[in-house]
Design a protein around this motif. Structure first.
Motif, mmCIF file in Angstrom:
data_model
loop_
_atom_site.group_PDB
_atom_site.id
_atom_site.type_symbol
_atom_site.label_atom_id
_atom_site.label_comp_id
_atom_site.label_asym_id
_atom_site.label_seq_id
_atom_site.Cartn_x
_atom_site.Cartn_y
_atom_site.Cartn_z
ATOM 1 N N LEU A 50 0.820 -1.210 0.000
ATOM 2 C CA LEU A 50 0.000 0.000 0.000
ATOM 3 C C LEU A 50 0.853 1.259 0.000
ATOM 4 O O LEU A 50 0.508 2.259 -0.635
ATOM 5 N N TYR A 51 1.998 1.220 0.685
ATOM 6 C CA TYR A 51 2.909 2.359 0.697
ATOM 7 C C TYR A 51 3.446 2.613 -0.707
ATOM 8 O O TYR A 51 3.540 3.750 -1.151
ATOM 9 N N GLN A 53 1.944 2.036 -3.393
ATOM 10 C CA GLN A 53 0.857 2.590 -4.191
ATOM 11 C C GLN A 53 0.512 4.008 -3.760
ATOM 12 O O GLN A 53 -0.355 4.644 -4.346
ATOM 13 N N ARG A 55 -0.829 4.875 -0.827
ATOM 14 C CA ARG A 55 -2.051 4.900 -0.007
ATOM 15 C C ARG A 55 -1.689 4.650 1.443
ATOM 16 O O ARG A 55 -0.767 3.905 1.751
ATOM 17 N N ASP A 56 -2.441 5.279 2.339
ATOM 18 C CA ASP A 56 -2.238 5.094 3.775
ATOM 19 C C ASP A 56 -3.242 4.065 4.281
ATOM 20 O O ASP A 56 -4.440 4.314 4.256
ATOM 21 N N ASP A 59 -6.485 3.973 9.088
ATOM 22 C CA ASP A 59 -7.521 4.995 9.255
ATOM 23 C C ASP A 59 -7.948 5.136 10.698
ATOM 24 O O ASP A 59 -8.817 5.931 11.006
ATOM 25 N N GLY A 69 -6.149 -2.971 3.153
ATOM 26 C CA GLY A 69 -6.231 -2.225 1.902
ATOM 27 C C GLY A 69 -7.569 -2.341 1.208
ATOM 28 O O GLY A 69 -7.653 -2.175 -0.004
ATOM 29 N N GLU A 72 -10.812 1.464 0.071
ATOM 30 C CA GLU A 72 -11.188 2.007 -1.244
ATOM 31 C C GLU A 72 -12.153 1.063 -1.964
ATOM 32 O O GLU A 72 -13.132 1.501 -2.569
#
Length: 126
Positions: A50-51, A53, A55-56, A59, A69, A72
């Protein structure tokens, strides 16, 4: 699985959306309940992916969906459900599965919540 769901959510009907969201939520919960060593390895691999990509995945505390992940993906599928015609809400089992998965994943979408409530009430006898 994430990429496929993100790209094809608009082509799924309510039964497919509900079933897929419920299955993804159940899988995420089973993966989270694994052994600590497995969880640590999985979290490391997923966070790395994810990093890369951009994206964090985090949350909030103990955010299963974010860590895996799937945030989204759940949001894309929620918006796809919102775009479905009202007569698709006749599949109360699928609508309930979708509502459970989105609520458990903490994916709020007020307009979808209203649509789900109206659909369940309109088809309560099924």
């Amino acid at each position: 699985v994430r990429a496929y769901c993100n790209e094809n959510a608009d082509f799924l009907d309510m039964v497919q959306l509900g079933t897929t969201l419920e299955a993804l939520m159940k899988l995420a919960r089973k993966m989270w309940a694994a052994d600590d060593r497995i969880n640590n390895a999985m979290t490391l691999i997923l966070n790395k992916e994810l990093y890369q990509q951009g994206r964090d995945p985090i949350d909030g505390p103990a955010d299963i969906i974010g860590t895996l992940g799937l945030r989204e993906t759940f949001q894309v599928m929620a918006y796809a459900a919102l775009d479905l015609p009202r007569d698709e809400m006749k599949h109360v089992g699928a609508v309930s599965s979708m509502a459970w998965a989105l609520a458990t994943a903490n994916v709020p979408l007020a307009s979808l919540q209203i649509k789900v409530a109206k659909g369940i009430l309109a088809n309560i006898d099924k």
